[in-house]
Design a protein around this motif. Structure first.
Motif, PDB file in Angstrom:
ATOM      1  N   HIS A  72       0.827  -1.208   0.000  1.00 34.97           N
ATOM      2  CA  HIS A  72       0.000   0.000   0.000  1.00 34.97           C
ATOM      3  C   HIS A  72       0.862   1.260   0.000  1.00 34.97           C
ATOM      4  CE1 HIS A  72      -3.067   2.897   1.051  1.00 34.97           C
ATOM      5  NE2 HIS A  72      -2.429   3.183   2.163  1.00 34.97           N
ATOM      6  N   LEU A  73       1.934   1.276   0.782  1.00 38.79           N
ATOM      7  CA  LEU A  73       2.825   2.440   0.767  1.00 38.79           C
ATOM      8  C   LEU A  73       3.429   2.641  -0.614  1.00 38.79           C
ATOM      9  CD1 LEU A  73       4.831   2.351   4.139  1.00 38.79           C
ATOM     10  CD2 LEU A  73       2.908   3.825   3.523  1.00 38.79           C
ATOM     11  N   ARG A  74       3.868   1.552  -1.233  1.00 37.80           N
ATOM     12  CA  ARG A  74       4.477   1.678  -2.568  1.00 37.80           C
ATOM     13  C   ARG A  74       3.468   2.212  -3.572  1.00 37.80           C
ATOM     14  NH1 ARG A  74       6.398  -3.470  -1.731  1.00 37.80           N
ATOM     15  NH2 ARG A  74       5.240  -4.268  -3.517  1.00 37.80           N
ATOM     16  N   ALA A  75       2.239   1.708  -3.508  1.00 37.06           N
ATOM     17  CA  ALA A  75       1.222   2.164  -4.463  1.00 37.06           C
ATOM     18  C   ALA A  75       0.892   3.637  -4.251  1.00 37.06           C
ATOM     19  CB  ALA A  75      -0.037   1.309  -4.324  1.00 37.06           C
ATOM     20  N   THR A  76       0.799   4.059  -2.992  1.00 39.99           N
ATOM     21  CA  THR A  76       0.499   5.461  -2.708  1.00 39.99           C
ATOM     22  C   THR A  76       1.631   6.365  -3.183  1.00 39.99           C
ATOM     23  OG1 THR A  76      -0.789   4.775  -0.763  1.00 39.99           O
ATOM     24  CG2 THR A  76      -0.145   7.093  -0.898  1.00 39.99           C
ATOM     25  N   ALA A  77       2.859   5.932  -2.962  1.00 42.52           N
ATOM     26  CA  ALA A  77       4.005   6.716  -3.434  1.00 42.52           C
ATOM     27  C   ALA A  77       4.003   6.827  -4.954  1.00 42.52           C
ATOM     28  CB  ALA A  77       5.305   6.077  -2.944  1.00 42.52           C
ATOM     29  N   ALA A  78       3.707   5.718  -5.628  1.00 42.15           N
ATOM     30  CA  ALA A  78       3.655   5.745  -7.096  1.00 42.15           C
ATOM     31  C   ALA A  78       2.557   6.685  -7.576  1.00 42.15           C
ATOM     32  CB  ALA A  78       3.438   4.340  -7.638  1.00 42.15           C
ATOM     33  N   ALA A  79       1.401   6.634  -6.922  1.00 45.27           N
ATOM     34  CA  ALA A  79       0.309   7.535  -7.295  1.00 45.27           C
ATOM     35  C   ALA A  79       0.727   8.986  -7.117  1.00 45.27           C
ATOM     36  CB  ALA A  79      -0.927   7.226  -6.457  1.00 45.27           C
ATOM     37  N   GLY A  80       1.438   9.270  -6.032  1.00 50.32           N
ATOM     38  CA  GLY A  80       1.902  10.635  -5.816  1.00 50.32           C
ATOM     39  C   GLY A  80       2.806  11.116  -6.929  1.00 50.32           C
ATOM     40  N   ARG A  81       3.733  10.249  -7.339  1.00 54.85           N
ATOM     41  CA  ARG A  81       4.624  10.627  -8.440  1.00 54.85           C
ATOM     42  C   ARG A  81       3.845  10.839  -9.728  1.00 54.85           C
ATOM     43  NH1 ARG A  81       6.508   7.379 -12.137  1.00 54.85           N
ATOM     44  NH2 ARG A  81       6.309   5.498 -10.862  1.00 54.85           N
ATOM     45  N   LEU A  82       2.936   9.923 -10.041  1.00 53.25           N
ATOM     46  CA  LEU A  82       2.210  10.001 -11.307  1.00 53.25           C
ATOM     47  C   LEU A  82       1.266  11.197 -11.363  1.00 53.25           C
ATOM     48  CD1 LEU A  82       1.383   6.199 -11.632  1.00 53.25           C
ATOM     49  CD2 LEU A  82       2.910   7.488 -13.136  1.00 53.25           C
ATOM     50  N   LEU A  83       0.742  11.592 -10.210  1.00 54.42           N
ATOM     51  CA  LEU A  83      -0.248  12.664 -10.168  1.00 54.42           C
ATOM     52  C   LEU A  83       0.323  13.964  -9.612  1.00 54.42           C
ATOM     53  CD1 LEU A  83      -3.218  10.525  -8.800  1.00 54.42           C
ATOM     54  CD2 LEU A  83      -2.936  11.337 -11.151  1.00 54.42           C
ATOM     55  N   SER A  84       1.661  14.010  -9.371  1.00 53.54           N
ATOM     56  CA  SER A  84       2.309  15.192  -8.790  1.00 53.54           C
ATOM     57  C   SER A  84       1.644  15.587  -7.474  1.00 53.54           C
ATOM     58  CB  SER A  84       2.286  16.362  -9.786  1.00 53.54           C
ATOM     59  OG  SER A  84       2.980  16.022 -10.965  1.00 53.54           O
ATOM     60  N   LEU A  85       1.438  14.592  -6.631  1.00 50.70           N
ATOM     61  CA  LEU A  85       0.750  14.760  -5.360  1.00 50.70           C
ATOM     62  C   LEU A  85       1.728  14.444  -4.229  1.00 50.70           C
ATOM     63  CD1 LEU A  85      -2.294  15.236  -4.447  1.00 50.70           C
ATOM     64  CD2 LEU A  85      -2.413  12.745  -4.238  1.00 50.70           C
ATOM     65  N   PRO A  86       1.937  15.356  -3.274  1.00 43.62           N
ATOM     66  CA  PRO A  86       2.852  15.051  -2.164  1.00 43.62           C
ATOM     67  C   PRO A  86       2.313  13.904  -1.307  1.00 43.62           C
ATOM     68  CG  PRO A  86       2.318  17.401  -2.255  1.00 43.62           C
ATOM     69  CD  PRO A  86       1.371  16.713  -3.171  1.00 43.62           C
ATOM     70  N   THR A  87       3.186  13.001  -0.889  1.00 39.34           N
ATOM     71  CA  THR A  87       2.778  11.880  -0.050  1.00 39.34           C
ATOM     72  C   THR A  87       3.735  11.737   1.122  1.00 39.34           C
ATOM     73  OG1 THR A  87       4.065  10.306  -1.378  1.00 39.34           O
ATOM     74  CG2 THR A  87       1.744  10.605  -1.970  1.00 39.34           C
ATOM     75  N   VAL A  88       3.173  11.284   2.238  1.00 38.36           N
ATOM     76  CA  VAL A  88       3.947  10.984   3.442  1.00 38.36           C
ATOM     77  C   VAL A  88       3.569   9.579   3.885  1.00 38.36           C
ATOM     78  CG1 VAL A  88       4.435  11.585   5.845  1.00 38.36           C
ATOM     79  CG2 VAL A  88       4.002  13.403   4.149  1.00 38.36           C
ATOM     80  N   GLY A  89       4.562   8.750   4.119  1.00 34.64           N
ATOM     81  CA  GLY A  89       4.323   7.402   4.613  1.00 34.64           C
ATOM     82  C   GLY A  89       4.753   7.291   6.065  1.00 34.64           C
ATOM     83  N   VAL A  90       3.813   6.961   6.946  1.00 39.16           N
ATOM     84  CA  VAL A  90       4.125   6.724   8.353  1.00 39.16           C
ATOM     85  C   VAL A  90       4.430   5.234   8.495  1.00 39.16           C
ATOM     86  CG1 VAL A  90       3.283   6.835  10.731  1.00 39.16           C
ATOM     87  CG2 VAL A  90       2.641   8.625   9.076  1.00 39.16           C
ATOM     88  N   VAL A  91       5.668   4.929   8.842  1.00 37.29           N
ATOM     89  CA  VAL A  91       6.169   3.555   8.804  1.00 37.29           C
ATOM     90  C   VAL A  91       6.271   2.991  10.217  1.00 37.29           C
ATOM     91  CG1 VAL A  91       8.023   2.048   7.995  1.00 37.29           C
ATOM     92  CG2 VAL A  91       7.483   4.158   6.740  1.00 37.29           C
ATOM     93  N   ARG A  92       5.782   1.782  10.396  1.00 32.45           N
ATOM     94  CA  ARG A  92       5.839   1.107  11.690  1.00 32.45           C
ATOM     95  C   ARG A  92       7.271   0.687  12.020  1.00 32.45           C
ATOM     96  NH1 ARG A  92       2.583  -2.795  10.573  1.00 32.45           N
ATOM     97  NH2 ARG A  92       4.196  -4.274   9.922  1.00 32.45           N
ATOM     98  N   GLY A  93       7.777   1.167  13.171  1.00 35.94           N
ATOM     99  CA  GLY A  93       9.104   0.754  13.621  1.00 35.94           C
ATOM    100  C   GLY A  93      10.124   1.875  13.560  1.00 35.94           C
ATOM    101  N   ASP A  94      10.298   2.614  14.671  1.00 34.16           N
ATOM    102  CA  ASP A  94      11.255   3.715  14.643  1.00 34.16           C
ATOM    103  C   ASP A  94      12.694   3.229  14.577  1.00 34.16           C
ATOM    104  OD1 ASP A  94      11.141   2.664  17.202  1.00 34.16           O
ATOM    105  OD2 ASP A  94      11.317   4.598  18.220  1.00 34.16           O
ATOM    106  N   GLU A  95      12.916   1.941  14.882  1.00 26.70           N
ATOM    107  CA  GLU A  95      14.273   1.394  14.771  1.00 26.70           C
ATOM    108  C   GLU A  95      14.758   1.360  13.326  1.00 26.70           C
ATOM    109  OE1 GLU A  95      11.569  -2.142  14.131  1.00 26.70           O
ATOM    110  OE2 GLU A  95      11.583  -0.351  15.416  1.00 26.70           O
ATOM    111  N   LEU A  96      13.823   1.475  12.372  1.00 21.64           N
ATOM    112  CA  LEU A  96      14.201   1.447  10.955  1.00 21.64           C
ATOM    113  C   LEU A  96      14.781   2.776  10.474  1.00 21.64           C
ATOM    114  CD1 LEU A  96      11.022  -0.380   9.587  1.00 21.64           C
ATOM    115  CD2 LEU A  96      13.241  -1.399  10.105  1.00 21.64           C
ATOM    116  N   ALA A  97      14.575   3.818  11.246  1.00 19.38           N
ATOM    117  CA  ALA A  97      14.964   5.152  10.785  1.00 19.38           C
ATOM    118  C   ALA A  97      16.457   5.274  10.545  1.00 19.38           C
ATOM    119  CB  ALA A  97      14.507   6.200  11.791  1.00 19.38           C
ATOM    120  N   ASP A  98      17.247   4.540  11.318  1.00 15.75           N
ATOM    121  CA  ASP A  98      18.703   4.659  11.205  1.00 15.75           C
ATOM    122  C   ASP A  98      19.323   3.534  10.377  1.00 15.75           C
ATOM    123  OD1 ASP A  98      18.713   6.951  12.835  1.00 15.75           O
ATOM    124  OD2 ASP A  98      18.650   5.699  14.646  1.00 15.75           O
ATOM    125  N   ARG A  99      18.506   2.746   9.736  1.00 15.10           N
ATOM    126  CA  ARG A  99      19.014   1.650   8.914  1.00 15.10           C
ATOM    127  C   ARG A  99      18.883   1.992   7.433  1.00 15.10           C
ATOM    128  NH1 ARG A  99      15.873  -3.451  11.805  1.00 15.10           N
ATOM    129  NH2 ARG A  99      16.644  -3.096  13.941  1.00 15.10           N
TER     130      ARG A  99
END
Length: 297
Positions: A72-99
């Protein structure tokens, strides 16, 4: 053409009949509803659920939620690119931020999605108004249009009703893999009175029945259609597979030349083969399996 029409979705999606002895010897027909062919980047139920939400967003930034491997995040990001629409993805797991970003999140970022990582306790409470407001503030997205995890809300469920309508009269049983349950909720509402929908959950927990009922109440005011779930084919839970499932999917691809996405579609097809072998369907029944995605990358 303007807006989503410029993306030229292939609707209705094709219906493909397969010759498979595992079904034929039990007197069953197997059809594939090829929602994976709707659009090269907004695939399957992602198109059906996102389209009405993107229309409702009317150009605002879209915020949505998902795990590290979220389709779902990938599809929303793709839609944003195709439609010139800003998107923000809130991702589960703050431990991923530094990886380093995994391939799925890297695709989101490449498509212009701004990623905001939150701890798992906060993520579990993201639907609570005060928690959601805090997350949106932290993500600098207080005025954004919010799409829930998996894209499943009343608009999405009503959008997925068209899937059932496209299959009206085409099959006795329509089966689909379920994550959040929104597609099944809409699918069941669109089917005819002599058809039933079968959901194959890809997560453990047995919680989807209540969620689907709630989604139908929100979308239609009450229950719609004849549907049921079989919880036996999650293979350990979301984003989990086994060597046996991978071997099954590879064999299916070799038999039929259809790419099989592992996290949803393989579990669906494996479930249908097992149910056929168990004699769950009377002879003469036509089954339709909804192909909601394709392998990534």
């Amino acid at each position: 053409m303007t807006g989503l029409d410029t993306l030229r979705p292939r609707l209705p999606s094709p219906l493909q009949e397969l010759s498979d002895p595992r079904f034929a010897r039990r007197g069953l027909r197997l059809l594939l509803k090829r929602d994976d062919l709707i659009h090269p980047e907004l695939i399957g139920n992602k198109w059906r659920k996102l389209a009405p939400n993107l229309t409702a967003a009317v150009g605002r930034t879209v915020v949505t939620f998902g795990g590290a491997y979220s389709n779902h995040l990938r599809a929303t990001a793709a839609a944003g690119r195709l439609l010139s629409l800003p998107t923000v993805g809130v991702v589960r797991g703050d431990e991923l931020a530094d990886r380093p970003l995994n391939p799925s999140l890297a695709r989101c970022a490449a498509d212009g999605m701004r990623l905001h990582f939150v701890d798992r306790a906060t993520y579990r409470r993201k639907t609570e108004p005060d928690v959601l407001a805090r997350v949106l503030r932290a993500a600098d997205a207080e005025d954004a249009y919010v799409v829930p995890e998996g894209g499943s809300n009343a608009l999405a469920v009503r959008g997925c009703r068209a899937l059932g309508e496209e299959l009206s009269g085409q099959a006795d049983v329509v089966a689909i893999a379920c994550g959040t349950g929104g597609t099944l909720a809409g699918l069941a509402a669109g089917l005819g009175p002599d058809q039933r929908a079968l959901g194959i959950p890809v997560l453990r927990g047995g919680f989807l029945t209540a969620d689907i009922r709630a989604l139908q109440r929100g979308a239609f005011g009450g229950p719609r259609g004849d549907w049921a779930l079989d919880d036996r084919f999650h293979f350990g839970g979301y984003a989990r597979t086994t060597p046996a499932l991978d071997a099954f999917a590879t064999d299916f691809e070799n038999r039929h030349g259809v790419p099989v996405e592992r996290l949803y579609v393989a579990k669906l097809l494996h479930g249908l083969v097992t149910l056929a072998e168990e004699g769950a369907f009377p002879r003469g029944v036509t089954l339709a399996a909804v192909v909601t995605g394709r392998p990534f990358p």
